[in-house]
Design a protein around this motif. Structure first.
Motif, PDB file in Angstrom:
ATOM      1  N   GLY A  53       0.805  -1.214   0.000  1.00 28.19           N
ATOM      2  CA  GLY A  53       0.000   0.000   0.000  1.00 28.19           C
ATOM      3  C   GLY A  53       0.840   1.267   0.000  1.00 28.19           C
ATOM      4  N   GLU A  54       1.885   1.290   0.819  1.00 29.51           N
ATOM      5  CA  GLU A  54       2.768   2.458   0.860  1.00 29.51           C
ATOM      6  C   GLU A  54       3.471   2.665  -0.474  1.00 29.51           C
ATOM      7  OE1 GLU A  54       5.337   2.081   4.248  1.00 29.51           O
ATOM      8  OE2 GLU A  54       3.647   2.061   5.639  1.00 29.51           O
ATOM      9  N   ALA A  55       3.961   1.577  -1.055  1.00 23.87           N
ATOM     10  CA  ALA A  55       4.632   1.676  -2.356  1.00 23.87           C
ATOM     11  C   ALA A  55       3.635   2.106  -3.438  1.00 23.87           C
ATOM     12  CB  ALA A  55       5.280   0.339  -2.720  1.00 23.87           C
ATOM     13  N   THR A  56       2.402   1.614  -3.346  1.00 23.11           N
ATOM     14  CA  THR A  56       1.370   2.003  -4.313  1.00 23.11           C
ATOM     15  C   THR A  56       1.059   3.486  -4.199  1.00 23.11           C
ATOM     16  OG1 THR A  56       0.420  -0.219  -4.320  1.00 23.11           O
ATOM     17  CG2 THR A  56      -1.015   1.581  -5.049  1.00 23.11           C
ATOM     18  N   LEU A  57       0.956   3.990  -2.983  1.00 23.09           N
ATOM     19  CA  LEU A  57       0.699   5.421  -2.796  1.00 23.09           C
ATOM     20  C   LEU A  57       1.854   6.255  -3.353  1.00 23.09           C
ATOM     21  CD1 LEU A  57      -1.065   7.707  -1.801  1.00 23.09           C
ATOM     22  CD2 LEU A  57      -0.089   7.365   0.503  1.00 23.09           C
ATOM     23  N   ASP A  58       3.076   5.799  -3.161  1.00 25.40           N
ATOM     24  CA  ASP A  58       4.226   6.501  -3.743  1.00 25.40           C
ATOM     25  C   ASP A  58       4.106   6.593  -5.263  1.00 25.40           C
ATOM     26  OD1 ASP A  58       5.348   6.834  -1.231  1.00 25.40           O
ATOM     27  OD2 ASP A  58       6.778   5.169  -1.452  1.00 25.40           O
ATOM     28  N   VAL A  59       3.724   5.486  -5.906  1.00 23.66           N
ATOM     29  CA  VAL A  59       3.566   5.475  -7.361  1.00 23.66           C
ATOM     30  C   VAL A  59       2.409   6.386  -7.780  1.00 23.66           C
ATOM     31  CG1 VAL A  59       3.046   4.047  -9.387  1.00 23.66           C
ATOM     32  CG2 VAL A  59       4.603   3.180  -7.624  1.00 23.66           C
ATOM     33  N   LEU A  60       1.282   6.304  -7.062  1.00 28.26           N
ATOM     34  CA  LEU A  60       0.139   7.168  -7.387  1.00 28.26           C
ATOM     35  C   LEU A  60       0.510   8.645  -7.303  1.00 28.26           C
ATOM     36  CD1 LEU A  60      -2.875   5.422  -5.604  1.00 28.26           C
ATOM     37  CD2 LEU A  60      -2.520   5.688  -8.072  1.00 28.26           C
ATOM     38  N   ASN A  61       1.317   8.992  -6.320  1.00 31.12           N
ATOM     39  CA  ASN A  61       1.734  10.389  -6.179  1.00 31.12           C
ATOM     40  C   ASN A  61       2.594  10.854  -7.356  1.00 31.12           C
ATOM     41  OD1 ASN A  61       0.379  11.169  -3.824  1.00 31.12           O
ATOM     42  ND2 ASN A  61       1.921  10.164  -2.545  1.00 31.12           N
ATOM     43  N   LEU A  62       3.242   9.919  -8.024  1.00 32.57           N
ATOM     44  CA  LEU A  62       4.009  10.259  -9.229  1.00 32.57           C
ATOM     45  C   LEU A  62       3.105  10.377 -10.451  1.00 32.57           C
ATOM     46  CD1 LEU A  62       7.077   7.869  -8.781  1.00 32.57           C
ATOM     47  CD2 LEU A  62       7.031  10.351  -8.416  1.00 32.57           C
ATOM     48  N   LEU A  63       2.034   9.585 -10.466  1.00 31.35           N
ATOM     49  CA  LEU A  63       1.144   9.531 -11.628  1.00 31.35           C
ATOM     50  C   LEU A  63       0.046  10.589 -11.627  1.00 31.35           C
ATOM     51  CD1 LEU A  63       0.537   5.669 -11.825  1.00 31.35           C
ATOM     52  CD2 LEU A  63       2.037   7.045 -13.283  1.00 31.35           C
ATOM     53  N   LEU A  64      -0.423  10.956 -10.438  1.00 31.20           N
ATOM     54  CA  LEU A  64      -1.592  11.821 -10.327  1.00 31.20           C
ATOM     55  C   LEU A  64      -1.250  13.116  -9.586  1.00 31.20           C
ATOM     56  CD1 LEU A  64      -4.132   9.107  -9.096  1.00 31.20           C
ATOM     57  CD2 LEU A  64      -3.865   9.961 -11.439  1.00 31.20           C
ATOM     58  N   ALA A  65      -1.945  14.168  -9.950  1.00 32.98           N
ATOM     59  CA  ALA A  65      -1.793  15.417  -9.200  1.00 32.98           C
ATOM     60  C   ALA A  65      -2.271  15.202  -7.766  1.00 32.98           C
ATOM     61  CB  ALA A  65      -2.578  16.541  -9.864  1.00 32.98           C
ATOM     62  N   ARG A  66      -3.337  14.410  -7.626  1.00 39.34           N
ATOM     63  CA  ARG A  66      -3.881  14.122  -6.306  1.00 39.34           C
ATOM     64  C   ARG A  66      -4.687  12.838  -6.370  1.00 39.34           C
ATOM     65  NH1 ARG A  66      -7.483  14.307  -2.434  1.00 39.34           N
ATOM     66  NH2 ARG A  66      -7.190  15.599  -0.614  1.00 39.34           N
ATOM     67  N   PRO A  67      -4.257  11.795  -5.645  1.00 36.15           N
ATOM     68  CA  PRO A  67      -5.083  10.587  -5.594  1.00 36.15           C
ATOM     69  C   PRO A  67      -6.302  10.824  -4.712  1.00 36.15           C
ATOM     70  CG  PRO A  67      -3.143  10.311  -4.215  1.00 36.15           C
ATOM     71  CD  PRO A  67      -3.018  11.650  -4.903  1.00 36.15           C
ATOM     72  N   GLY A  68      -7.223   9.888  -4.739  1.00 35.12           N
ATOM     73  CA  GLY A  68      -8.368   9.957  -3.842  1.00 35.12           C
ATOM     74  C   GLY A  68      -7.927   9.719  -2.414  1.00 35.12           C
TER      75      GLY A  68
END
Length: 154
Positions: A53-68
């Motif tokens: 989950g932590e690694a996924t959030l790190d990737v999302l922060n690179l891909l999206l301006a703001r995740p949900g």
């Protein structure tokens, strides 16, 4: 006094409660600062093991301006990603649990620390959720990163 973004997030979250006023009361008076809210109305929650989950959030922060919105439990052993309603019933993934219609989740007051669960990404109050397809891609990338890190340390 609550900042406008927090007030909007509180209203958005409380809107799914059977009694929104009771939900707000619970947040104000419960010593843990949490309320139990039903999933499946405005959002589902996909729950990932902590490291992934932590690694996924790190990737999302690179891909999206703001995740949900994203929640973490005590010790960050699990992270919950808010996704569109109906996602949990269609999701198939090893080690990923879903909270959708018919389930309830513990939700802390936005912006307030609690002992058992906390926000890693606060709700924006506008209903921004993480797209399940983007989440799945981020999870694949995150899993590869976790395995590569394990290979480096072993």
């Amino acid at each position: 006094m609550a900042i406008p973004e927090t007030k909007t997030a509180v209203e958005w979250l409380a809107s799914v409660a059977p009694d929104p006023e009771a939900c707000r009361w619970e947040w104000e008076r419960n010593p843990l600062g949490v309320a139990l809210l039903p999933a499946g109305r405005r959002w589902d929650v996909l729950i990932l093991p902590g490291e992934l989950g932590e690694a996924t959030l790190d990737v999302l922060n690179l891909l999206l301006a703001r995740p949900g919105p994203v929640l973490a439990d005590f010790g960050d052993s699990r992270l919950g990603f808010f996704v569109p309603p109906g996602t949990a019933s269609r999701w198939i993934g090893t080690g990923v649990r879903g909270a959708g219609r018919g389930t309830w989740i513990v939700v802390p007051y936005p912006g307030r620390a609690t002992g058992g669960v906390r926000w890693l990404v606060l709700p924006d109050g506008q209903g921004t959720l993480t797209d399940p397809a983007v989440l799945e891609l981020a999870m694949h990338e995150a899993a590869a990163r976790v395995v590569a890190e394990e290979d480096r340390t072993s």
